[in-house]
Enzyme design. Sequence first.
Site, PDB file in Angstrom:
ATOM      1  N   VAL A  10     -47.151  -2.055  63.853  1.00  0.00           N
ATOM      2  CA  VAL A  10     -48.527  -1.784  63.434  1.00  0.00           C
ATOM      3  C   VAL A  10     -48.558  -0.426  62.754  1.00  0.00           C
ATOM      4  O   VAL A  10     -47.844   0.489  63.161  1.00  0.00           O
ATOM      5  CB  VAL A  10     -49.522  -1.815  64.619  1.00  0.00           C
ATOM      6  CG1 VAL A  10     -49.688  -3.216  65.169  1.00  0.00           C
ATOM      7  CG2 VAL A  10     -49.105  -0.866  65.724  1.00  0.00           C
ATOM      8  N   SER A  11     -49.359  -0.310  61.724  1.00  0.00           N
ATOM      9  CA  SER A  11     -49.540   0.992  61.102  1.00  0.00           C
ATOM     10  C   SER A  11     -50.495   1.787  61.960  1.00  0.00           C
ATOM     11  O   SER A  11     -51.112   1.264  62.886  1.00  0.00           O
ATOM     12  CB  SER A  11     -50.111   0.840  59.682  1.00  0.00           C
ATOM     13  OG  SER A  11     -51.448   0.379  59.749  1.00  0.00           O
ATOM     14  N   THR A  12     -50.637   3.071  61.652  1.00  0.00           N
ATOM     15  CA  THR A  12     -51.522   3.913  62.459  1.00  0.00           C
ATOM     16  C   THR A  12     -52.972   3.458  62.353  1.00  0.00           C
ATOM     17  O   THR A  12     -53.772   3.707  63.232  1.00  0.00           O
ATOM     18  CB  THR A  12     -51.423   5.380  62.017  1.00  0.00           C
ATOM     19  OG1 THR A  12     -51.640   5.465  60.595  1.00  0.00           O
ATOM     20  CG2 THR A  12     -50.053   5.945  62.341  1.00  0.00           C
ATOM     21  N   LYS A  13     -53.326   2.748  61.267  1.00  0.00           N
ATOM     22  CA  LYS A  13     -54.705   2.280  61.077  1.00  0.00           C
ATOM     23  C   LYS A  13     -54.912   0.863  61.602  1.00  0.00           C
ATOM     24  O   LYS A  13     -56.026   0.379  61.668  1.00  0.00           O
ATOM     25  CB  LYS A  13     -55.068   2.329  59.590  1.00  0.00           C
ATOM     26  CG  LYS A  13     -55.079   3.730  58.998  1.00  0.00           C
ATOM     27  CD  LYS A  13     -55.413   3.674  57.526  1.00  0.00           C
ATOM     28  CE  LYS A  13     -55.400   5.062  56.900  1.00  0.00           C
ATOM     29  NZ  LYS A  13     -55.676   5.011  55.450  1.00  0.00           N
ATOM     30  N   ASP A  14     -53.821   0.197  61.918  1.00  0.00           N
ATOM     31  CA  ASP A  14     -53.893  -1.208  62.304  1.00  0.00           C
ATOM     32  C   ASP A  14     -54.189  -1.338  63.789  1.00  0.00           C
ATOM     33  O   ASP A  14     -53.565  -0.689  64.606  1.00  0.00           O
ATOM     34  CB  ASP A  14     -52.552  -1.882  61.985  1.00  0.00           C
ATOM     35  CG  ASP A  14     -52.639  -3.394  61.989  1.00  0.00           C
ATOM     36  OD1 ASP A  14     -53.586  -3.921  62.589  1.00  0.00           O
ATOM     37  OD2 ASP A  14     -51.750  -4.025  61.396  1.00  0.00           O
TER      38      ASP A  14
END
Length: 208
Positions: A10-14
């Site tokens: 997961v990305s930091t925004k996900d």
Amino acid sequence: MANNYGYIRVSTKDQNEQRQLHKMMERGVKARRIFVDRASGKNFERPQYQLLRKVLNEGDIVYMDALDRMGRNYDEVIAEWKYITRELKADIIVLENESLFDSRKFREMGDMGRLLEDQFLSLLSYVADQERKKIHQRQAEGIAVAKSQGKHLGRPQINLSNLSKNQRRIIEENHPKWRNGDITGVMLMEMLELKKNTFYKIMKEYEE
């Protein structure tokens, strides 16, 4: 004995980590065998992915939600796919499109399966590369149009006119104190929550 593993990126925004975890556990993957990276997919220098590589053995299965969870550089994705399925002799199943992304099906077909897998992965790489080029082209065109219309790109500039009412009140009340040396510039910057360059620019604008 073969084991089932899960890989989640997961990305930091996900915020989809829980959804992906639920999918893995529905397939019977134990929580201790699910590896989670919170990082971009631009390369494979991710600690949990690298750890997963080290623990995989022949016959193991790796589940992932979608192929882009593995990575976004598709040349590297293909190299990793082949390393896991051919060198380690483990398997990969992509839950988003299981009918296509299940290395066991290619393995069962023997040499013909390997040939089909190579063609399939090459086609995937080509399509992904074309999509990346389209995205970059659209971005370049959008920037060119914005510039032609005189639009400012990047972060909006902070100036006196777009400060909040509270920030303007703080300046009015404390500007004389700052000029008289009763408070320091650093103290006033902190009160205004402004960086040094922006602070002095706004003070100059206020005094004019």
